[in-house]
Design an enzyme around this catalytic site. Structure first.
Site, PDB file in Angstrom:
ATOM      1  N   THR A 134       0.838  -1.196   0.000  1.00  0.00           N
ATOM      2  CA  THR A 134       0.000   0.000   0.000  1.00  0.00           C
ATOM      3  C   THR A 134       0.870   1.243   0.000  1.00  0.00           C
ATOM      4  O   THR A 134       1.990   1.214   0.501  1.00  0.00           O
ATOM      5  CB  THR A 134      -0.944   0.019   1.225  1.00  0.00           C
ATOM      6  OG1 THR A 134      -1.667   1.251   1.243  1.00  0.00           O
ATOM      7  CG2 THR A 134      -0.205  -0.110   2.548  1.00  0.00           C
ATOM      8  N   LYS A 145      -3.075   3.525   6.553  1.00  0.00           N
ATOM      9  CA  LYS A 145      -3.304   2.076   6.642  1.00  0.00           C
ATOM     10  C   LYS A 145      -2.080   1.392   7.248  1.00  0.00           C
ATOM     11  O   LYS A 145      -2.212   0.488   8.075  1.00  0.00           O
ATOM     12  CB  LYS A 145      -3.530   1.488   5.245  1.00  0.00           C
ATOM     13  CG  LYS A 145      -4.864   1.747   4.624  1.00  0.00           C
ATOM     14  CD  LYS A 145      -4.909   0.958   3.302  1.00  0.00           C
ATOM     15  CE  LYS A 145      -6.158   1.171   2.517  1.00  0.00           C
ATOM     16  NZ  LYS A 145      -6.111   0.478   1.212  1.00  0.00           N
ATOM     17  N   ASP A 182      -7.777  -3.676   0.430  1.00  0.00           N
ATOM     18  CA  ASP A 182      -8.651  -2.782  -0.310  1.00  0.00           C
ATOM     19  C   ASP A 182      -9.888  -2.596   0.549  1.00  0.00           C
ATOM     20  O   ASP A 182     -10.476  -3.563   1.045  1.00  0.00           O
ATOM     21  CB  ASP A 182      -9.009  -3.311  -1.702  1.00  0.00           C
ATOM     22  CG  ASP A 182      -9.390  -2.150  -2.619  1.00  0.00           C
ATOM     23  OD1 ASP A 182      -8.552  -1.249  -2.818  1.00  0.00           O
ATOM     24  OD2 ASP A 182     -10.532  -2.108  -3.097  1.00  0.00           O
ATOM     25  N   GLY A 208      -9.361   9.283   6.571  1.00  0.00           N
ATOM     26  CA  GLY A 208     -10.451   9.048   5.620  1.00  0.00           C
ATOM     27  C   GLY A 208     -11.807   9.484   6.140  1.00  0.00           C
ATOM     28  O   GLY A 208     -11.992  10.621   6.599  1.00  0.00           O
ATOM     29  N   TYR A 209     -12.760   8.563   6.105  1.00  0.00           N
ATOM     30  CA  TYR A 209     -14.135   8.866   6.506  1.00  0.00           C
ATOM     31  C   TYR A 209     -14.351   8.729   8.018  1.00  0.00           C
ATOM     32  O   TYR A 209     -15.487   8.838   8.480  1.00  0.00           O
ATOM     33  CB  TYR A 209     -15.109   7.935   5.766  1.00  0.00           C
ATOM     34  CG  TYR A 209     -15.120   8.131   4.254  1.00  0.00           C
ATOM     35  CD1 TYR A 209     -15.908   9.117   3.672  1.00  0.00           C
ATOM     36  CD2 TYR A 209     -14.344   7.335   3.420  1.00  0.00           C
ATOM     37  CE1 TYR A 209     -15.923   9.307   2.292  1.00  0.00           C
ATOM     38  CE2 TYR A 209     -14.353   7.513   2.036  1.00  0.00           C
ATOM     39  CZ  TYR A 209     -15.132   8.490   1.485  1.00  0.00           C
ATOM     40  OH  TYR A 209     -15.149   8.684   0.129  1.00  0.00           O
ATOM     41  N   ASP A 210     -13.297   8.483   8.781  1.00  0.00           N
ATOM     42  CA  ASP A 210     -13.463   8.294  10.229  1.00  0.00           C
ATOM     43  C   ASP A 210     -14.221   9.436  10.926  1.00  0.00           C
ATOM     44  O   ASP A 210     -15.045   9.170  11.803  1.00  0.00           O
ATOM     45  CB  ASP A 210     -12.099   8.071  10.910  1.00  0.00           C
ATOM     46  CG  ASP A 210     -11.547   6.672  10.663  1.00  0.00           C
ATOM     47  OD1 ASP A 210     -12.328   5.789  10.253  1.00  0.00           O
ATOM     48  OD2 ASP A 210     -10.344   6.454  10.882  1.00  0.00           O
ATOM     49  N   LYS A 216      -9.865   1.529  17.795  1.00  0.00           N
ATOM     50  CA  LYS A 216     -10.388   1.328  16.428  1.00  0.00           C
ATOM     51  C   LYS A 216     -10.002  -0.066  15.924  1.00  0.00           C
ATOM     52  O   LYS A 216     -10.846  -0.808  15.417  1.00  0.00           O
ATOM     53  CB  LYS A 216      -9.869   2.420  15.485  1.00  0.00           C
ATOM     54  CG  LYS A 216     -10.410   2.270  14.074  1.00  0.00           C
ATOM     55  CD  LYS A 216      -9.904   3.339  13.120  1.00  0.00           C
ATOM     56  CE  LYS A 216     -10.261   2.957  11.679  1.00  0.00           C
ATOM     57  NZ  LYS A 216      -9.630   3.808  10.682  1.00  0.00           N
TER      58      LYS A 216
END
Ligand code: ITT
Length: 199
Positions: free
Chosen positions: A7, A12, A69, A154-156, A176
């Site tokens: 990645t 990540k 992914d 990201g969308y956290d 998390k």
């Protein structure tokens, strides 16, 4: 054994390293290689893209490679952004752009209709024709406003996780990883890696 994290996403890598550190394998990342490729995600599913990335990086390094992914599925958007989560607001957009677009397209949608889930598929390529898949998912809903960004990525800041009564941006990395889509998939990936190491 060496394991390459396939990645280019440093966020990540942080989450993966946190869970894989006690495995007793040497974890390598893009920073350990020159000209580490960015594998094009031409698949139409998370599984296809995870395989493309793990096998692409295996071909480049000749070492066992692990790819993730992942994406966010919003029920009111019929599962979008899904496989296009990183590019929801356009090519090369920021996390901020994606969150803004998501809140905008969900404007006027009631709380009970803002259900969503993160999904993660991890592919581990041990050699040609030797790729294994594991997955994880976590249910929550999209907030109406972005939380103050303190953790995560990201969308956290817009993903509310009811059991913790917080968004993923308001919990620690350990909290998390203990419940997330990636955390679940990584636990399964560790079992696959342990099995491989023992044979
Ligand atoms: P690599 O392909 O190099 O791994 P990427 O960021 O492009 O990096 P993906 O194609 O898997 O990775 O896109 C996943 C996107 O989904 C990511 O950029 C975030 O926007 C979102 N996402 C995935 N996991 C997330 C998480 O745990 N928290 C918040 N957003 C997440």
């Amino acid at each position: 054994m060496k394991l390459v994290l396939a990645t280019n996403n440093q966020d990540k890598i942080k989450e993966m390293k946190n869970l894989l550190d006690d495995l007793g394998v040497e974890i390598l990342t893009s920073k350990d290689f020159e000209n580490f490729p960015d594998i094009e995600e031409t698949g139409s599913t998370l599984s296809e893209n995870a395989i493309l990335k793990a096998e692409g990086i295996y071909k480049f390094t000749g070492l066992p490679s692990l790819a993730d992914d992942s994406g966010l599925e919003v029920d009111a958007l019929k599962g979008a952004p899904g496989v296009y989560s990183s590019r929801f607001a356009g090519e090369d957009c920021s996390y901020e752009d994606n969150n803004k677009k998501l809140l905008l397209v969900l404007e006027g949608i009631t709380k009970e209709n803002r259900t969503a889930r993160f999904r993660c598929v991890i592919a581990i390529c041990f050699g040609q024709g030797q790729t294994q898949l594991v997955a994880g998912s976590v249910e929550g809903f999209i907030t109406e406003e972005k939380a103050d960004f303190t953790h995560g990525f990201g969308y956290d800041p817009v993903f509310y996780f009811p059991p913790l009564k917080k968004t993923f941006a308001e919990v620690t990395l350990d909290e998390k990883n203990a419940v997330s889509h990636r955390g679940q998939a990584l636990v399964k990936a560790k079992a696959v890696l342990k099995e491989y190491l023992s044979t």
